[in-house]
Write a protein that holds these residues in place. Structure first.
Motif, short mmCIF file in Angstrom:
data_model
loop_
_atom_site.label_atom_id
_atom_site.label_comp_id
_atom_site.label_asym_id
_atom_site.label_seq_id
_atom_site.Cartn_x
_atom_site.Cartn_y
_atom_site.Cartn_z
N ASN A 98 0.82 -1.21 0.00
CA ASN A 98 0.00 0.00 0.00
C ASN A 98 0.86 1.26 0.00
O ASN A 98 1.76 1.39 0.81
N THR A 99 0.58 2.17 -0.92
CA THR A 99 1.32 3.42 -0.99
C THR A 99 0.32 4.56 -1.06
O THR A 99 -0.69 4.47 -1.77
N GLU A 100 0.63 5.63 -0.34
CA GLU A 100 -0.23 6.80 -0.38
C GLU A 100 0.04 7.61 -1.65
O GLU A 100 1.19 7.74 -2.07
N GLY A 101 -1.00 8.14 -2.26
CA GLY A 101 -0.84 8.95 -3.47
C GLY A 101 -1.00 10.43 -3.16
O GLY A 101 -0.97 10.84 -2.00
N LEU A 102 -1.18 11.24 -4.23
CA LEU A 102 -1.33 12.68 -4.03
C LEU A 102 -2.70 13.03 -3.44
O LEU A 102 -2.86 14.07 -2.82
N GLY A 103 -3.68 12.16 -3.66
CA GLY A 103 -5.01 12.38 -3.09
C GLY A 103 -5.79 13.52 -3.73
O GLY A 103 -6.63 14.15 -3.09
#
Lengths: 227, 308
Positions: A98-103
């Motif tokens: 799981n990786t966080e994106g720019l949102g």
């Protein structure tokens, strides 16, 4: 010196060169750069991408580019993401953990297998590579220009989001039990394409011209008749 | 059927696609350009080479003639730190819009990143995987599996298909099906299977090997080696491959790609294809030659043809 209208983000992962050469063929003043000053002064920013989600986000972080991109987006100028560039607009991705994106657009990036499995247990060839037809949303202004045209795809993951953000999809097929793949998303000035407009010949040009004109970015006239 | 925001019930919001029969992408026709350093060559069994000219000129023509993708491979980049020159790819991208897969001596992730930066959409690995299979895993982790193509040379020995190492003209002990399954497990996103003894023969594809591989491979499979006429393409597409790579035969007739596509479209094998810019079409519907200025810019020059 010619003023630069479009910066293609060169963050060390992605085919910035082909996107620049594509934009130049449309008569745009475009360069590949990661210089915050150049990005700030541009009228539009293209974020290309050939790579895995986690390595893409890591490259942005390494080069402290995220705040620069954030400011650019907040200014209301056009931001176009292509392939991985588009996927990074999501809140998170399941590629390699799981990786966080720019949102920037609410949604998550999931493997194509989960798309068909959730909808109707179909099995498609993954990665989804090659030329496929794209069907555009009835409300999409440029639908009449490119509907039914083929675009070039090369991906294993897709952008799962609320349908209000979906501009276009690759139509599924009931017999093959394959779902529709959302392949273009938009939220205000942030536009993303899962396919590669820069590799999609005339269809790609017609599409990008619509966006450039909406934001009044200089280009040369394009011959739009089909051969 | 379960409810889903992307399920079929919601389709009317989008344009209906009644004439479509498949949700899968069109079968691909891939133009193969073999290079030796900065020169494109034609090959026979990968041991005889005929010079063709500058790769960027050939790529620009194939692009104009409607190729779906281009595969550029340097089989001569063999040294420990030699790999296909990113500058060559950057020059191809200036005039060629078609999607590019690039291979030749890639042994490290950094080589692949340099090629992608220059304009490659995907990288193809052959000997790099033979020497170090886990390279494929590293590449898939960095570039994503969709950008990692395995190029596998095969030869038939006593009824078995085995991996062939082009650097030493040697048939290895590895069974091709086992090899491909192993690489698929490492995240390879596509296989281009090249039948060495069919190369340059023009007598059709090595059909049984594609049938065997189709049963075990979930990712796209491309047939290479042996094209001579459009019928050969329909024969191998019926074995379930997702596309074919064509090299030598494309170089000797103008509009070769458009002709092949038209014939396949007539047999309902694939849609006629993609729209190209109308400026490229002259009177009588004939595709135009590149203009002299572009050719001069590319330093176009005729070469004497002789077998090396």
């Amino acid at each position: 010196m010619i003023a630069i209208d479009i910066v293609v983000l060169d963050y060390g992962l992605g085919n910035a060169n082909s996107v620049v050469s594509f934009l130049k063929s449309l008569g745009c003043h475009a360069i590949a750069s990661s210089d915050p000053k150049q990005i700030e002064s541009a009228k539009a920013l293209f974020i290309p991408g050939v790579g895995a989600f986690n390595s893409g986000m890591a490259k942005l972080e390494e080069q402290n580019l995220i705040p620069v991109l954030q400011t650019f987006r907040d200014s209301g100028a056009l931001v176009v993401g292509v392939c991985l560039g588009m996927q990074m607009f999501a809140q998170s991705s399941h590629e390699n953990g799981n990786t966080e994106g720019l949102g920037w657009i609410p949604g998550e990036v999931c493997h194509l297998q989960s798309l068909d499995a959730d909808v109707n247990q179909g099995e498609r060839r993954i990665p989804h590579i090659g030329w496929n037809r794209v069907s555009w949303h009835q409300g999409c202004e440029w639908r009449h220009v490119i509907d039914g045209d083929m675009f070039y795809f090369n991906h294993s993951y897709y952008f799962r989001c609320d349908e209000t953000y979906v501009l276009a999809q690759v139509p599924g097929n009931q017999e093959q039990r394959l779902a529709n793949i959302p392949c273009a998303v938009r939220k205000d000035n942030v536009v993303g394409f899962q396919f590669h407009p820069e590799k999609s010949q005339l269809a790609g040009k017609k599409l990008i011209v619509q966006l450039l004109d909406e934001y009044q970015i200089e280009r040369k006239p394009l011959c739009l008749n089909h051969p | 059927m379960p409810e889903s925001p992307l399920g079929d019930e919601k389709v009317p919001e989008f344009t209906a696609e009644s004439e479509r029969s498949s949700a899968e992408p069109s079968k691909r026709l891939i133009g193969k350009i073999l290079v030796n350093g900065s020169l494109a060559v034609q090959s026979k069994h990968f041991n005889q080479y005929l010079p063709l000219g500058k790769p960027r000129i050939i790529a620009a023509y194939l692009d104009q003639w409607g190729v779906d993708e281009i595969l550029i491979v340097d089989r001569c980049a063999r040294g420990a730190d030699t790999h296909i020159d990113p500058a060559l790819i950057a020059s191809v991208v200036e005039t060629c819009r078609a999607p590019l897969t690039v291979g030749g001596g890639i042994k490290k992730v950094e080589h692949a990143l340099a090629l992608v930066k220059a304009g490659a959409d995907r990288v193809a690995i052959n000997s790099g995987a033979i020497d170090h299979p886990l390279l494929m895993k590293q590449l898939a982790n960095t570039l994503g599996e969709q950008a990692v193509v395995a190029l596998v040379d095969v030869m038939q020995v006593a009824g078995e298909y085995r991996v062939y190492d082009y650097r030493e003209n040697k048939i290895l002990g590895t069974n091709v099906v086992d090899w491909c399954e192993q690489l698929q497990g490492y995240g390879v996103g596509e296989f281009v299977i090249n039948a060495v003894n069919r190369d340059g023969e023009g007598k059709g594809y090595e059909l049984p090997v594609y049938q065997k591989l189709r049963d075990v491979l979930k990712v796209p499979l491309i047939a290479s080696g042996g094209y001579g006429e459009p019928k050969h393409i329909s024969d191998v597409l019926h074995r379930g491959v997702d596309g074919v790579a064509i090299g030598n035969s494309l170089h000797y007739s103008e509009h070769s790609m458009s002709t092949i596509k038209a014939k396949l479209a007539r047999q309902d094998i694939r849609q006629a294809g993609i729209a190209y810019e109308s400026e490229q079409i002259g009177h009588f519907g004939r595709l135009l030659k590149l203009d002299d200025e572009t050719l001069a810019h590319m330093l176009y020059q005729k070469r004497e043809k002789c077998w090396l």
